[in-house]
Design a protein around this motif. Structure first.
Motif, mmCIF file in Angstrom:
data_model
loop_
_atom_site.group_PDB
_atom_site.id
_atom_site.type_symbol
_atom_site.label_atom_id
_atom_site.label_comp_id
_atom_site.label_asym_id
_atom_site.label_seq_id
_atom_site.Cartn_x
_atom_site.Cartn_y
_atom_site.Cartn_z
ATOM 1 N N THR A 49 10.270 -6.038 -3.073
ATOM 2 C CA THR A 49 10.016 -6.128 -4.698
ATOM 3 C C THR A 49 10.086 -7.601 -5.304
ATOM 4 O O THR A 49 10.936 -8.337 -4.793
ATOM 5 N N HIS A 100 7.351 -4.264 5.121
ATOM 6 C CA HIS A 100 7.251 -3.155 4.549
ATOM 7 C C HIS A 100 7.192 -2.680 3.216
ATOM 8 O O HIS A 100 6.349 -2.579 2.384
ATOM 9 N N HIS A 101 8.564 -2.873 2.806
ATOM 10 C CA HIS A 101 8.879 -2.819 1.514
ATOM 11 C C HIS A 101 9.568 -3.815 0.909
ATOM 12 O O HIS A 101 10.098 -4.693 1.416
ATOM 13 N N ARG A 106 6.657 -3.441 -7.569
ATOM 14 C CA ARG A 106 7.075 -3.046 -6.230
ATOM 15 C C ARG A 106 5.980 -3.229 -5.415
ATOM 16 O O ARG A 106 4.894 -3.037 -5.677
ATOM 17 N N VAL A 143 4.420 -2.525 -1.571
ATOM 18 C CA VAL A 143 4.518 -1.677 -0.269
ATOM 19 C C VAL A 143 3.264 -1.962 0.606
ATOM 20 O O VAL A 143 2.115 -2.008 0.103
ATOM 21 N N GLN A 144 3.461 -2.160 1.813
ATOM 22 C CA GLN A 144 2.676 -2.185 2.800
ATOM 23 C C GLN A 144 2.413 -0.951 3.506
ATOM 24 O O GLN A 144 3.280 -0.695 4.531
ATOM 25 N N GLU A 145 1.394 -0.293 3.431
ATOM 26 C CA GLU A 145 1.631 1.282 3.945
ATOM 27 C C GLU A 145 1.506 1.232 5.414
ATOM 28 O O GLU A 145 1.851 2.108 6.096
#
Length: 700
Positions: A634, A631-632, A649, A651-653
């Motif tokens: 870096t 999901h998150h 960064r 992020v897979q929303e």
């Protein structure tokens, strides 16, 4: 229908002298195990410690996700009940090898007790004692059940399960036993893969006698499923993965191969059928020691050749009589032998679970042959002579087998003295800080120098040092090529080249080492370990470092892609780092169970000449479980592998629904040699954990 023997009733015929025979045989097992440990280096049977964490198990963290391990020989540190046992013993015993040995001995004692109970219930006390004698004098069973790792532990759980299973047959009030049986089966979920057959075995037994046992079958399956569902829901970390559990990390379906299943398994079936025939009839098998890797079934034997006629006699007896106890034994034997035929190898470590029913057939053949000859001997003197001869036969054969155990099976090939082993440990620790990797010849006879070394304890070798040890399996590289590769990588490496009598490793190597020592290249130091026939080659680092993974033990290099990757942990060899770059959607990298819920990472080394500015990243979720995606995360970059700067960064929303590619583009003008994708969380379970990833690419 025959009535099954009742195991719950106390056998009043078992008078104290008989009890002492059983106790004495089990004590013989323990004594032989302790005597075998008088060898300075401990033999590493079944290659358990070709994974770094094996020796460090009792010092590692533990979490509930370890209830589902891959089940390979190197996954002992992922087995929840086994690690819990080690940690409990470690409270009282500080030594690593001592803890591992005590755990195996306790497991072996439990297995012997429950196997004796089963055999006595099936065929009576005399056959059970003969059976127990065969087990405790068998070189392979003795070394296999005292070996380090979770194979003995899983075998003990399997023995308990079989005893509980058989004790429910022919009974009415069996609910508590079936619940215990299901609970024991659930513990096997994280055990050695072959032991998982004990989870399926009750289905075969209850199914064979369906009419009277269908309620027991439904109860067993219901309790087992309930345990899985309730614990998965309550813990909220991950879900039971039947694909990884059933295929044993790719063993039967083999994730590494692109061939269809029938064409892939047919060669295995043909090879293993011949191997099984050779095992039983002792064709071309001269000793008990298990060879290694592709040739590991070449010479081992599962029992002394003089027992072969009695094995056949016991088998024929059961096939002809076909009473319930005999049918159950045949099913037990066939289940743990025949289901191994479609696997990649019929190795001895996998047959450990089949040895008890095979030896029980031998015991039946021995006792039946004695009874037959005893009827022919009409005179009392003749019967005494027969009894004496039979006992001498067993004692002589058992004595020969124990001699094989002490001087062939349990004796390490390296045969270094205690002082030399201590020197090896001190040498490794002394030079560990200046390198990223400590690389040892990958041949298994080298393993006792590390994992079988009693001085490889925290008092000499730190955990951080042990994590740096890797095994090199690329036999095509010369010494000079290995050093040149290490110099090019610039991350620092210590190469160890041991030599000892009885193992002819790379005949040209000593001459190469002497020439290298006389004229070493800049940044390379060659030295001989004091008092040991062992050489060390240190390639200094150029300020670059590679991080130590949680359970990495192989030196990972991908020369085709001209980049190396390291991952934080791996579920198994078949769900490892290499699948991230293999271009196949059906394969995937999966983190190790102990690391579930922790940050995961993928480390890229683009090489000394491959540094570039990365401006995009692409990743694919696992197709059949896209919720295990991250999901998150870096992406970070570094010039030296130690000091890191943020690149982007990621992020897979939304939760991925398929295994299709997902892309990220970002601005980055800085050229880095090292990149690290740090994954914080995912979508799996209530805790939103990251579990797996199918493909990963760094774009330009």
């Amino acid at each position: 229908m025959d009535t099954f023997p009742q195991t719950g009733k106390k056998d009043r015929r078992l008078i104290p002298p008989r009890q002492w025979i059983v106790v004495g045989l089990i004590a013989l097992f323990v004594l032989n195990s302790f005597l075998a440990d008088l060898w300075p280096a401990k033999n590493i049977y079944f290659l358990i410690f070709h994974k770094v964490d094996g020796l460090l198990t009792m010092e590692l963290p533990i979490n509930a996700a370890m209830r589902y391990s891959a089940g390979h020989t190197e996954n002992s540190s992922d087995c929840l009940p086994y690690v819990f046992l080690l940690k409990s013993i470690h409270i009282c015993i500080p030594g690593r090898l001592a803890v591992l040995r005590v755990a195996s001995l306790l497991s072996a004692l439990v297995a012997l007790i429950f196997l004796f109970r089963v055999s006595k219930a099936l065929f009576g006390w005399t056959t059970a004692v003969i059976f127990l004698f065969l087990l405790v004098t068998s070189p392979v069973y003795l070394e296999g059940m005292r070996s380090f790792g979770f194979i003995p532990f899983t075998a003990a759980l399997a023995a308990i399960s079989i005893d509980l299973l058989f004790s429910t047959l022919g009974r009415r009030k069996t609910i508590p036993r079936i619940v215990w049986l299901a609970g024991c089966s659930f513990l096997i979920f994280s055990g050695y893969a072959v032991g998982r057959l004990a989870v399926i075995f009750p289905l075969a037994v209850y199914g064979l006698y369906w009419r009277e046992n269908w309620r027991k079958l439904m109860l067993y399956v219901g309790v087992l499923v309930m345990l899985v569902l309730v614990l998965d829901l309550a813990l909220g970390d991950l879900r039971f993965d039947i694909k990884d559990w059933f295929t044993v990390g790719g063993e039967w379906m083999n994730n590494r191969s692109q061939q269809p299943l029938p064409s892939r398994n047919l060669p295995w079936v043909l090879k293993n059928t011949g191997a099984l025939f050779d095992y039983i009839f002792q064709q071309g098998r001269t000793h008990f020691r298990e060879p290694v890797f592709d040739n590991e079934v070449a010479q081992s034997r599962i029992f002394n050749s003089v027992y072969t006629p009695f094995f056949l006699a016991g088998l024929i007896f059961c096939l002809v009589r076909r009473k319930r106890n005999q049918v159950i034994l045949l099913l037990w034997c066939g289940f743990f032998v025949l289901l191994m035929i479609p696997s990649s190898e019929l190795a001895m470590r996998r047959l450990i679970f089949a040895l008890p029913p095979l030896y029980l057939l031998i015991a039946i053949g021995l006792w039946g042959s004695y009874q037959f000859l005893n009827r022919l001997a009409r005179l009392k003197l003749g019967r005494k002579i027969l009894l004496t001869a039979s006992l001498l036969f067993l004692l002589a054969t058992g004595g020969y087998d124990l001699r094989e155990f002490f001087f062939t099976v349990s004796r390490p090939i390296c045969n270094y003295t205690s002082d030399q082993l201590k020197t090896v440990a001190e040498y490794i620790e002394k030079h560990a800080d200046g390198v990223s990797e400590i690389i040892i010849d990958g041949h298994p006879v080298m393993l006792p120098l590390t994992w079988g070394n009693p001085f490889f304890d925290p008092r000499i070798v730190r955990t951080e040092t042990a994590r740096k040890i890797k095994y090199e399996f690329d036999k095509d590289l010369t010494l000079r090529e290995q050093i040149e590769r290490a110099e090019k990588e610039g991350t620092g490496a210590l190469f160890l080249y041991p030599f000892f009598p009885g193992f002819d490793s790379r005949r040209e190597l000593p001459a190469e080492l002497k020439a290298l020592a006389a004229n070493p290249p800049p940044g390379v130091t060659v030295s001989r370990v004091p008092g040991v026939e062992m050489w060390g080659v240190i390639v200094e680092d150029r300020g670059f470092r590679i991080p130590s993974a949680a359970n990495r033990s192989y030196r990972y290099a991908l020369p085709v892609q001209e980049q190396r990757i390291v991952v934080s942990s791996e579920y198994s060899w078949d769900n490892c780092h290499r699948h991230l770059l293999d271009g196949r959607a059906e394969t995937y990298w999966k983190i190790a169970p102990p690391e579930v819920g922790k940050p995961a990472w993928v480390f890229f080394d683009l090489g000394s000449g491959g540094a570039r500015a990365v401006r995009s990243l692409a990743a694919r979720p696992r197709a059949d479980r896209p919720e295990e995606f991250f999901h998150h995360a870096t992406l970070r970059g570094s010039q030296d592998g130690q000091n890191w700067e943020n690149v982007s960064r990621l992020v897979q929303e939304d939760l991925p629904r398929t295994g299709g590619w997902i892309y990220w583009d970002f601005d980055n003008e800085i050229v880095y040699r090292f990149y690290k994708l740090e994954i914080e969380d995912g979508y799996a379970g209530r805790e939103k954990n990251f579990i797996s990833l199918a493909e990963l690419k760094l774009g330009k």
